[in-house]
Design a protein around this motif. Structure first.
Motif, short mmCIF file in Angstrom:
data_model
loop_
_atom_site.label_atom_id
_atom_site.label_comp_id
_atom_site.label_asym_id
_atom_site.label_seq_id
_atom_site.Cartn_x
_atom_site.Cartn_y
_atom_site.Cartn_z
N SER A 137 0.84 -1.20 0.00
CA SER A 137 0.00 0.00 0.00
C SER A 137 0.88 1.25 0.00
O SER A 137 2.07 1.20 0.34
CB SER A 137 -0.88 0.00 1.25
OG SER A 137 -1.44 1.26 1.47
N TRP A 138 0.26 2.37 -0.33
CA TRP A 138 1.00 3.64 -0.27
C TRP A 138 1.47 3.91 1.16
O TRP A 138 2.44 4.64 1.37
CB TRP A 138 0.14 4.80 -0.78
CG TRP A 138 -0.97 5.19 0.17
CD1 TRP A 138 -2.25 4.74 0.16
CD2 TRP A 138 -0.87 6.10 1.26
NE1 TRP A 138 -2.97 5.28 1.18
CE2 TRP A 138 -2.14 6.15 1.87
CE3 TRP A 138 0.15 6.88 1.79
CZ2 TRP A 138 -2.41 6.94 2.97
CZ3 TRP A 138 -0.12 7.67 2.90
CH2 TRP A 138 -1.38 7.70 3.47
N LYS A 139 0.77 3.31 2.13
CA LYS A 139 1.14 3.54 3.54
C LYS A 139 2.50 2.92 3.87
O LYS A 139 3.08 3.23 4.91
CB LYS A 139 0.07 2.97 4.45
CG LYS A 139 -1.23 3.76 4.38
CD LYS A 139 -2.34 3.13 5.17
CE LYS A 139 -3.61 3.95 4.96
NZ LYS A 139 -4.79 3.32 5.52
N ASP A 140 2.96 2.01 2.99
CA ASP A 140 4.28 1.42 3.22
C ASP A 140 5.41 2.36 2.81
O ASP A 140 6.59 2.06 3.04
CB ASP A 140 4.41 0.11 2.44
CG ASP A 140 3.38 -0.91 2.90
OD1 ASP A 140 3.12 -0.94 4.12
OD2 ASP A 140 2.82 -1.62 2.06
N ILE A 141 5.07 3.46 2.15
CA ILE A 141 6.10 4.40 1.73
C ILE A 141 6.67 5.10 2.96
O ILE A 141 5.92 5.59 3.81
CB ILE A 141 5.52 5.44 0.74
CG1 ILE A 141 5.12 4.73 -0.56
CG2 ILE A 141 6.53 6.55 0.44
CD1 ILE A 141 4.33 5.60 -1.52
N ASP A 142 7.97 5.11 3.04
CA ASP A 142 8.66 5.70 4.19
C ASP A 142 8.43 7.22 4.21
O ASP A 142 8.69 7.90 3.22
CB ASP A 142 10.15 5.38 4.08
CG ASP A 142 10.92 5.92 5.28
OD1 ASP A 142 10.26 6.21 6.30
OD2 ASP A 142 12.15 6.04 5.20
N GLN A 143 7.93 7.72 5.33
CA GLN A 143 7.68 9.18 5.43
C GLN A 143 8.66 9.86 6.38
O GLN A 143 8.42 10.99 6.82
CB GLN A 143 6.24 9.45 5.89
CG GLN A 143 5.20 9.11 4.85
CD GLN A 143 3.88 9.84 5.09
OE1 GLN A 143 3.85 11.04 5.31
NE2 GLN A 143 2.79 9.09 5.05
N ASP A 144 9.72 9.16 6.72
CA ASP A 144 10.72 9.81 7.59
C ASP A 144 11.33 11.00 6.87
O ASP A 144 11.72 10.90 5.71
CB ASP A 144 11.83 8.81 7.95
CG ASP A 144 11.35 7.88 9.05
OD1 ASP A 144 10.32 8.20 9.67
OD2 ASP A 144 11.99 6.84 9.25
N VAL A 145 11.40 12.09 7.59
CA VAL A 145 11.94 13.31 6.97
C VAL A 145 13.41 13.45 7.32
O VAL A 145 13.79 13.37 8.48
CB VAL A 145 11.19 14.55 7.51
CG1 VAL A 145 11.60 15.77 6.72
CG2 VAL A 145 9.71 14.33 7.43
N ARG A 146 14.20 13.62 6.29
CA ARG A 146 15.61 13.90 6.53
C ARG A 146 15.86 15.37 6.28
O ARG A 146 15.28 15.96 5.36
CB ARG A 146 16.47 13.07 5.58
CG ARG A 146 16.40 11.59 5.90
CD ARG A 146 17.09 10.79 4.82
NE ARG A 146 16.73 9.39 4.93
CZ ARG A 146 16.61 8.57 3.91
NH1 ARG A 146 16.83 9.00 2.69
NH2 ARG A 146 16.29 7.31 4.09
#
Lengths: 384, 300
Positions: free
Chosen positions: B15-24
């Motif tokens: 799912s799109w929810k598996d996309i990593d949203q950690d902000v660098r």
């Protein structure tokens, strides 16, 4: 464009801020320049925050573009013989099986749009505890390119914001412009954007098919530019001034001025040519949708008609063009149920739809997580 | 349609929810980085302030008992060594005696200043008193006294003759510490009835009017005032003054004061002196156009 909403006491929604920025770094709905697209999105977010005087907590993101597609996925199971009635376990199992269709590695699911269940070949909305032998579940799975959706999400992340949900543009718009009665009778919502067009078909009150393809308002301008030999900005201006989705002026001798400034380089253009080019492209857009819908696009299954929204819907006679292709009444969507003034225009339907999605999502969260007061006080909408 | 046997598990699509949203930080725009930086700074400052407040509160709470006992001990260690007084007539000895401060071992912090103030102000001669501790060992006493404008000759319970003083508010008190010459120069008040109250006397009403007459006489015609022996309120609201020059001079209160009546009296006395009449029996200054004067030889 960014719309910023706040849930007030009683679960109603107040729109407290709006930010807009020119669309740069995006081509046909796809991000082609990350930094340019980031700058535009961040400027719009900042503008909305400044106007509202609050900081955004989370974002609902609308996606569209050439890469968003859909396919049906179906599965069936035998109802547990010992009971002879459909159990929750049966429903969960058939749903998981239907959703479990493999996707290529680079694809990610955006939505699973559930269609009515079928129990022994009869359509049922809620099969729990009904007698039967065979339960079938059907979903329309909307999926997109993981990298491209990731790019859009990372632009938001780049502003130190978290994306709470991703929604297809047409679905968001449909939740605002289509009434419950229209959805029940069957209707089609078409969101014509600059680089792409999204569509969502409703049957029996729920969305059963949705998708996107890379044709939009920019293609019309491009056609005019090539067909009538003019610069793109001149074509864009001509489209807004004289554009019509059907040929209104049959007299081929009737002309309009290209720039209308009486300067050197200004020249007369045949109005019939302008309208004909636009008519052909608009008809093509609607025919593509009709083809993608298959049997769902037949007039008898669209009792609620066609509802147009997005910037492309502001083109004159757009409704007549759609009526000509689908053979059912068409109208331009109105956001009157959610907004007043400028926000009633159809180009704001997607953003308002996101806020509505967010409101419903928050309501569900507050129901299930009643021990987290104030945590979800605000919801925000953003679309490209 | 794909028909499958029931299984316990089904493969889940990505799912799109598996996309990593950690902000660098590197991937953030400068605006976003500043926004995040200031947000974190704000949170840090709030956290530090909150922790500091909690720590200070806890420390204060824990030390309350210690502070209390320390103050008590400090109090024990602050003996009264000096009393500074400020007064008009009453002398330092009287004040120390009245407040019972002539003892040893008094503690500056345990003195009840409120009670001492009340004790001082219960004495009629004192209009108000202020007391203050001046650490480490001094008590400051400031007294504002009443100013007498007349005296009353009365008898006490033993029928002994006593002299009482009256101020402009009509407060009657036994004056202590006054210069006897000053007391003798005060006119005697007559024609009033003293009423006892709470060990003292009730204030005499009308003394504010008498004070106006006496003040004007003292400033405008001091040679007359010096001869005034008795001021009588018997004919109130008229005031009768008995002096060396006139056995009775009758004054009437007027909105403009007594300036005109004093001038008329002065003129009459001068006029009589020029005719070798040193004392008249009665001068009635209450009539505006005439001043009846009764000579002593006509009085029976």
């Amino acid at each position: 464009m960014v719309l910023l909403g706040e849930i007030v006491e009683g679960g109603s929604l107040n729109i407290i801020g709006m930010g807009q920025s020119s669309s740069k770094g995006v081509l046909k709905g796809d991000i082609v320049d990350f930094h340019a697209a980031s700058d535009c999105a961040h400027a719009a977010i900042l503008s909305a925050e400044d106007q509202a005087g609050v900081k955004i907590d989370g974002v609902y993101l609308a996606v569209s573009g050439s890469d968003v597609n859909g396919f049906p996925s179906e599965a069936s199971v035998n109802v547990t013989p010992a009971e002879g009635r459909v159990s929750q376990e049966d429903i969960d199992q058939v749903s998981d099986l239907a959703k479990g269709r493999d996707l290529p590695e680079e694809r990610v699911v955006i939505h699973h749009l559930r269609r009515p269940y079928r129990l022994d070949s009869r359509s049922v909305e809620k099969p729990l505890n009904l007698e039967g032998e065979r339960l079938e579940a059907s979903y329309w799975t909307v999926h997109g390119n993981a990298r491209k959706i990731g790019d859009a999400i990372h632009i938001i992340n780049g502003f130190n914001l978290h994306v709470d949900d991703v929604i297809l543009s047409a679905l968001a718009a449909g939740s605002v412009v289509a009434s419950e009665e229209e959805k029940q009778r069957g209707c089609l919502v078409i969101d014509i954007g600059r680089g792409s067009t999204d569509y969502a078909a409703y049957q029996g009150g729920r969305c059963v098919l949705a998708g996107s393809f890379p044709l939009g308002g920019d293609h019309i301008s491009n056609d005019l530019s090539i067909g009538l030999r003019m610069r793109l900005n001149q074509a864009e201006s001509l489209k807004h001034r004289y554009g019509s989705a059907i040929v209104e002026h049959k007299d081929k001798g009737e002309k309009v001025w290209l720039n209308n400034d009486f300067e050197i380089g200004d020249r007369p253009i045949r109005l019939w040519s302008i309208e004909k080019i636009i008519e052909l492209r608009m008809t093509e857009i609607f025919e593509v949708i009709s083809k993608k819908l298959g049997s769902l696009g037949r007039g008898e299954r669209l009792g609620g008609g066609v509802i147009l929204c997005g910037g492309g819907a502001s083109l004159r006679n757009c409704e007549q063009s759609a009526e000509g292709v689908f053979g059912v009444p068409a109208r331009v969507g109105d956001n009157g149920t959610m907004a007043t003034g400028e926000l009633r225009e159809s180009q704001y339907s997607v953003a308002l739809g996101l806020l509505k999605y967010g409101l419903e999502y928050q309501s569900k969260l507050e129901t299930t997580e009643s021990n987290a007061p104030g945590l979800f006080g605000k919801l925000k909408g953003l679309f490209q | 349609m794909a028909t499958k046997k029931p299984t316990k598990t089904a493969r889940k699509s990505k799912s799109w929810k598996d996309i990593d949203q950690d902000v660098r930080a590197k991937s953030m725009s400068s605006t976003a980085f500043k926004r995040m930086f200031f947000a974190r700074c704000r949170k840090s400052v709030i956290a530090i302030v909150a922790i500091a407040a909690i720590a200070v509160g806890a420390k204060l709470f824990l030390e309350t008992e210690d502070v209390s006992s320390a103050l008590t001990q400090a109090g024990r260690a602050l003996p009264l060594k000096m009393v500074e007084t400020e007064s008009d007539v009453l002398d330092r000895e009287w004040i120390l005696h009245h407040l019972d401060l002539n003892r040893d071992g008094l503690n500056l912090l345990t003195l009840d200043l409120g009670e001492m103030k009340q004790s001082l102000e219960s004495y009629s001669q004192i209009r108000s008193a202020e007391l203050a501790r001046q650490l480490p060992d001094t008590l400051f006493v400031s007294i504002q006294e009443r100013e007498p404008i007349a005296k009353i000759i009365a008898s006490d319970v033993d029928r002994a003759r006593i002299t009482l003083l009256v101020d402009q508010e009509g407060v009657v008190y036994e004056g202590i510490g006054y210069d006897s010459k000053m007391v003798r120069s005060l006119p005697s008040l007559d024609g009033i009835r003293l009423k006892r109250k709470d060990g003292g006397f009730e204030p005499i009403s009308g003394m504010d009017v008498v004070e106006v007459l006496l003040t004007e006489a003292r400033t405008l015609a001091p040679h007359l005032y010096r001869s005034w022996k008795v001021v009588s309120m018997e004919a109130w609201p008229n005031i009768v003054v008995k002096s060396d020059f006139a056995k009775e001079a009758v004054f009437e209160p007027t909105p403009g004061g007594y300036r005109r009546q004093l001038a008329e009296l002065d003129y009459i006395i001068d006029y009589n002196k020029s005719r070798s009449v040193n004392r008249v029996a009665r001068v009635d200054l209450t009539l505006k156009s005439q001043v009846p004067v009764t000579r002593a030889s006509f009085v029976q």
